[in-house]
Write an enzyme that holds these catalytic residues in place. Structure first.
Site, PDB file in Angstrom:
ATOM      1  N   GLY A 260       6.507 -13.804 -19.367  1.00 45.50           N
ATOM      2  CA  GLY A 260       5.589 -14.651 -20.130  1.00 45.50           C
ATOM      3  C   GLY A 260       5.103 -13.922 -21.369  1.00 45.50           C
ATOM      4  O   GLY A 260       5.756 -13.000 -21.873  1.00 45.50           O
ATOM      5  N   SER A 261       3.942 -14.313 -21.845  1.00 41.85           N
ATOM      6  CA  SER A 261       3.413 -13.762 -23.090  1.00 41.85           C
ATOM      7  C   SER A 261       2.952 -12.310 -22.901  1.00 41.85           C
ATOM      8  O   SER A 261       2.662 -11.874 -21.779  1.00 41.85           O
ATOM      9  CB  SER A 261       2.225 -14.615 -23.538  1.00 41.85           C
ATOM     10  OG  SER A 261       1.247 -14.607 -22.508  1.00 41.85           O
TER      11      SER A 261
ATOM     12  N   GLU B  61       8.585  -8.882 -18.484  1.00 39.99           N
ATOM     13  CA  GLU B  61       9.512  -9.480 -19.460  1.00 39.99           C
ATOM     14  C   GLU B  61       8.665 -10.342 -20.381  1.00 39.99           C
ATOM     15  O   GLU B  61       8.366 -11.485 -20.067  1.00 39.99           O
ATOM     16  CB  GLU B  61      10.559 -10.338 -18.736  1.00 39.99           C
ATOM     17  CG  GLU B  61      11.465  -9.562 -17.794  1.00 39.99           C
ATOM     18  CD  GLU B  61      12.556  -8.782 -18.517  1.00 39.99           C
ATOM     19  OE1 GLU B  61      12.674  -8.903 -19.752  1.00 39.99           O
ATOM     20  OE2 GLU B  61      13.271  -8.035 -17.830  1.00 39.99           O
TER      21      GLU B  61
ATOM     22  N   GLY C 207       1.180 -10.283 -19.820  1.00 35.98           N
ATOM     23  CA  GLY C 207       1.762  -9.036 -19.315  1.00 35.98           C
ATOM     24  C   GLY C 207       0.754  -7.901 -19.278  1.00 35.98           C
ATOM     25  O   GLY C 207       0.742  -7.087 -18.343  1.00 35.98           O
TER      26      GLY C 207
HETATM   27  P1  NAD Z   1       2.346 -17.500 -20.412  1.00 38.37           P
HETATM   28  O1  NAD Z   1       2.061 -16.063 -20.557  1.00 38.37           O
HETATM   29  O2  NAD Z   1       1.352 -18.467 -20.901  1.00 38.37           O
HETATM   30  O3  NAD Z   1       2.579 -17.853 -18.854  1.00 38.37           O
HETATM   31  C1  NAD Z   1       3.617 -17.251 -18.102  1.00 38.37           C
HETATM   32  C2  NAD Z   1       3.242 -17.241 -16.639  1.00 38.37           C
HETATM   33  O4  NAD Z   1       2.173 -16.308 -16.440  1.00 38.37           O
HETATM   34  C3  NAD Z   1       2.739 -18.579 -16.098  1.00 38.37           C
HETATM   35  O5  NAD Z   1       3.259 -18.759 -14.803  1.00 38.37           O
HETATM   36  C4  NAD Z   1       1.227 -18.391 -16.076  1.00 38.37           C
HETATM   37  O6  NAD Z   1       0.562 -19.184 -15.114  1.00 38.37           O
HETATM   38  C5  NAD Z   1       1.111 -16.922 -15.717  1.00 38.37           C
HETATM   39  N1  NAD Z   1      -0.115 -16.248 -16.162  1.00 38.37           N
HETATM   40  C6  NAD Z   1      -0.826 -16.471 -17.289  1.00 38.37           C
HETATM   41  N2  NAD Z   1      -1.852 -15.605 -17.381  1.00 38.37           N
HETATM   42  C7  NAD Z   1      -1.802 -14.819 -16.281  1.00 38.37           C
HETATM   43  C8  NAD Z   1      -2.596 -13.735 -15.786  1.00 38.37           C
HETATM   44  N3  NAD Z   1      -3.648 -13.305 -16.467  1.00 38.37           N
HETATM   45  N4  NAD Z   1      -2.229 -13.152 -14.619  1.00 38.37           N
HETATM   46  C9  NAD Z   1      -1.151 -13.579 -13.927  1.00 38.37           C
HETATM   47  N5  NAD Z   1      -0.379 -14.611 -14.330  1.00 38.37           N
HETATM   48  C10 NAD Z   1      -0.692 -15.227 -15.498  1.00 38.37           C
HETATM   49  O7  NAD Z   1       3.785 -17.739 -21.096  1.00 38.37           O
HETATM   50  P2  NAD Z   1       4.536 -19.108 -21.381  1.00 38.37           P
HETATM   51  O8  NAD Z   1       3.867 -19.830 -22.495  1.00 38.37           O
HETATM   52  O9  NAD Z   1       4.815 -19.832 -20.111  1.00 38.37           O
HETATM   53  O10 NAD Z   1       5.966 -18.550 -21.880  1.00 38.37           O
HETATM   54  C11 NAD Z   1       6.221 -18.147 -23.187  1.00 38.37           C
HETATM   55  C12 NAD Z   1       6.181 -16.638 -23.314  1.00 38.37           C
HETATM   56  O11 NAD Z   1       7.056 -16.038 -22.364  1.00 38.37           O
HETATM   57  C13 NAD Z   1       6.666 -16.161 -24.666  1.00 38.37           C
HETATM   58  O12 NAD Z   1       5.840 -15.115 -25.098  1.00 38.37           O
HETATM   59  C14 NAD Z   1       8.076 -15.648 -24.376  1.00 38.37           C
HETATM   60  O13 NAD Z   1       8.558 -14.705 -25.294  1.00 38.37           O
HETATM   61  C15 NAD Z   1       7.890 -15.077 -23.010  1.00 38.37           C
HETATM   62  N6  NAD Z   1       9.161 -14.960 -22.291  1.00 38.37           N
HETATM   63  C16 NAD Z   1       9.713 -13.719 -22.181  1.00 38.37           C
HETATM   64  C17 NAD Z   1      10.945 -13.578 -21.555  1.00 38.37           C
HETATM   65  C18 NAD Z   1      11.605 -12.225 -21.448  1.00 38.37           C
HETATM   66  O14 NAD Z   1      12.529 -12.115 -20.667  1.00 38.37           O
HETATM   67  N7  NAD Z   1      11.178 -11.222 -22.186  1.00 38.37           N
HETATM   68  C19 NAD Z   1      11.593 -14.691 -21.010  1.00 38.37           C
HETATM   69  C20 NAD Z   1      10.974 -15.932 -21.122  1.00 38.37           C
HETATM   70  C21 NAD Z   1       9.754 -16.056 -21.769  1.00 38.37           C
END
Ligand code: NAD
EC number: 1.2.1.3
Length: 513
Positions: free
Chosen positions: A244-245, A266, A249
């Site tokens: 995720g973001s 990731e 992370g």
């Molecule tokens: P996001 O960070 O908003 O959410 C991702 C996941 O994390 C969700 O399941 C969310 O519920 C959970 N989450 C959010 N805050 C959290 C916390 N504080 N503790 C634990 N879990 C939490 O991301 P998104 O909008 O779903 O996805 C887009 C982002 O993901 C972009 O930044 C993209 O670059 C990244 N991404 C990276 C990869 C990689 O392999 N590097 C792959 C796919 C997406």
């Protein structure tokens, strides 16, 4: 749409109202669960409703998973691989339906929806082979009649937190490897794409059930970040794999680190292609446009920046502007369209805000952006892909905007181009387009790209499962999928066996009684 969505939902066991958690074929939710409608960004219509799990439900899932681990770890790895082979077969059978639902729930093109399921099938095949190759090394002991070797044991529960943009593939990259390694998985999918996760859970649990495996090996918990937070601070979960973001992370890393657990991160990218004076400009154009516009710029590996040599800058800019005129935007289930919607209206607001910020810093838009209006765009999630000439140091350029905004930056020599490419906080994917061997090798050398992925004459987006996938710096440092990424799902143990009749100590230390 090639298949009616109602039939697809019923085929994949998606109900009107879906339970909050699953431990195999056992699905449940509390009567006062938070209930959320899932709507499609393609047409704004409600697809189904999901319930969110409570903290108590999360806890009960962990207890079930702990119990399942005790039996699953006893199954020989090649036999675990055989079960993963069957999951791969089931995914092949369901590819059309699951791929279509990925496209409808998330908004990526149908081809990319199918491609995502294909990636799941590929990682299953990889995991089957891996199940006979979980090798450790043997070493020569410095002591006579001693044998020394290392072996890998499963960790226990692997918590998988996934993002909306690859709603199913990322889970499979983690789960298939974790399972052949003897771990059990608890999956917390993105709250924006829970339906495809429910479909995958049905597919996996049917195979586990058929093989008389304790179905708690595959668990699913629907919820928002609170479930992710519980998982991150839970000492019963030795490894948290979070995609995720960067913001997310950092939170996961701090919580897992505070208990000295393991995390696999990731996170966001800010990927660039360097187009040198020796590049094939036609090839570069395809790589750049697909990288910037594919998945509406919502891939972690999407191309966000083009770093172009001054001698070809104007010519390439003209090609790009012309290519953008050809892009068809609309229903991603219509194969004639190149680009579908953003995930939701919040994402549209962030995209519009980034355009304003870019303009305020002096960005010059050569292809204007904006929100698309009209019946075909009734969900309110469709935007125009746009291109701006910028400086790399702009705050907005340093930031990952998860939308189809492409930045153009001019350079004059390769060292400068590499500095620009590396001059962002993220370090996921990078590419150079060149027919010059020196340029290519310099880019790949220690003095070149600082990213986890560095390509030559291929764009930044679209990795194969055989390589280890991930990035450096604010991308989090994790590696998953191919190569030896499996090692993170296991604990390493070094064993020394003395088959002599004495007890010599290492380093020649004398300790006589
Ligand atoms: P996001 O960070 O908003 O959410 C991702 C996941 O994390 C969700 O399941 C969310 O519920 C959970 N989450 C959010 N805050 C959290 C916390 N504080 N503790 C634990 N879990 C939490 O991301 P998104 O909008 O779903 O996805 C887009 C982002 O993901 C972009 O930044 C993209 O670059 C990244 N991404 C990276 C990869 C990689 O392999 N590097 C792959 C796919 C997406």
């Amino acid at each position: 749409m090639s298949l009616p969505i109602k039939d697809i939902l019923s085929h994949l066991h998606i109900n009107d109202i879906n339970h909050a958690f699953s431990t195999g074929s056992n699905w449940g939710s509390s009567p006062n669960a938070f209930v959320k409608d899932v709507t499609s960004p393609t047409d704004g219509k409600k697809i189904a409703t999901v319930k969110f799990a409570t903290a108590d439900e999360y806890n009960s899932v962990v207890v079930t998973a702990q119990k399942a681990f005790k039996t699953w770890r006893q199954v020989p790895a090649p036999k675990r691989g055989e079960i993963i082979r069957q999951i791969g077969e089931s995914l092949r059978e369901n590819k059309k339906q699951l791929g279509t639902l990925v496209s409808y729930e998330m908004g990526k093109s149908l081809q990319e929806g199918y491609g995502e399921v294909q990636e799941m099938i590929d990682i299953c095949d990889f995991a089957v082979g891996l199940s006979r190759q979980l090798y450790g090394l043997t070493m020569h002991s410095e002591r006579p009649e001693h044998r020394m070797y290392e072996q890998y044991h499963p960790l226990g529960i692997v918590g998988v937190i996934s993002a909306f943009n690859f709603p199913v593939a990322v889970w499979s990259w983690n789960a298939m490897l974790a399972w052949v390694c003897g771990d059990v998985c608890i999956w917390k999918p993105s709250e924006k794409t829970p339906l495809t996760a429910i479909a995958c859970q049905h597919i996996a649990q049917e195979v586990f059930k058929r093989n008389n495996v304790d179905e708690g090996v595959s668990c699913l918990v629907i919820g928002d970040r609170e479930i992710g937070e519980l998982m991150s601070s839970d000492t019963r979960v030795p490894l948290v794999s979070a995609t995720g973001s960067t913001r997310m992370g950092k939170a996961v890393s701090a919580a897992v680190g505070a208990r000295l657990g393991k995390s696999l991160l990731e996170l966001g990218g800010n990927n660039a292609i360097i187009i040198t004076e020796n590049a094939d400009l036609d090839m570069s154009l395809i790589g750049a446009v697909f990288g910037a516009v594919g998945t509406a710029g919502q891939r972690c590996t999407s191309t966000r920046r083009l770093i172009i040599h001054q001698s070809v800058y104007d010519a390439f800019k003209e090609k790009l502007v012309n290519a953008y005129k050809q892009i068809k935007i609309g229903d991603p289930l219509d194969e004639n369209n190149h680009m579908g919607p953003l995930i939701d209206q919040d994402a549209v607001a962030l995209y519009l805000d980034s355009i304003e910020k870019c303009k305020a810093e002096g960005g010059n838009f050569v292809v204007e952006g904006g929100k698309l209006e009209g019946d075909a765009y009734a969900s309110g999630c469709y935007v125009k892909p746009c291109i701006a000439e910028v400086e790399n140091h702009f705050k907005i350029v340093q930031h990952e905007t998860f939308a189809p905004i492409l930045y153009l930056i001019k350079y004059s020599d390769l060292d400068e181009a590499i500095d620009l490419q590396n001059g962002v906080p993220q370090g996921l994917s990078s590419a150079i387009m060149t027919n010059n061997l020196r340029e290519a090798e310099t880019f790949l050398s220690y003095a070149g790209s600082d990213c986890g992925i560095a390509n030559v004459n291929i764009g930044t987006s679209g990795a194969e499962i055989g390589g280890a996938f991930g990035g450096e710096k604010e991308t989090g440092g994790g590696r998953e999928s191919g190569s030896d990424a499996w090692k993170v799902y296991m604990r390493r143990q070094t064993n020394t066996i003395n088959y002599s009749k004495t007890l010599p100590l290492a380093q020649g230390i004398k300790f006589d009684l």
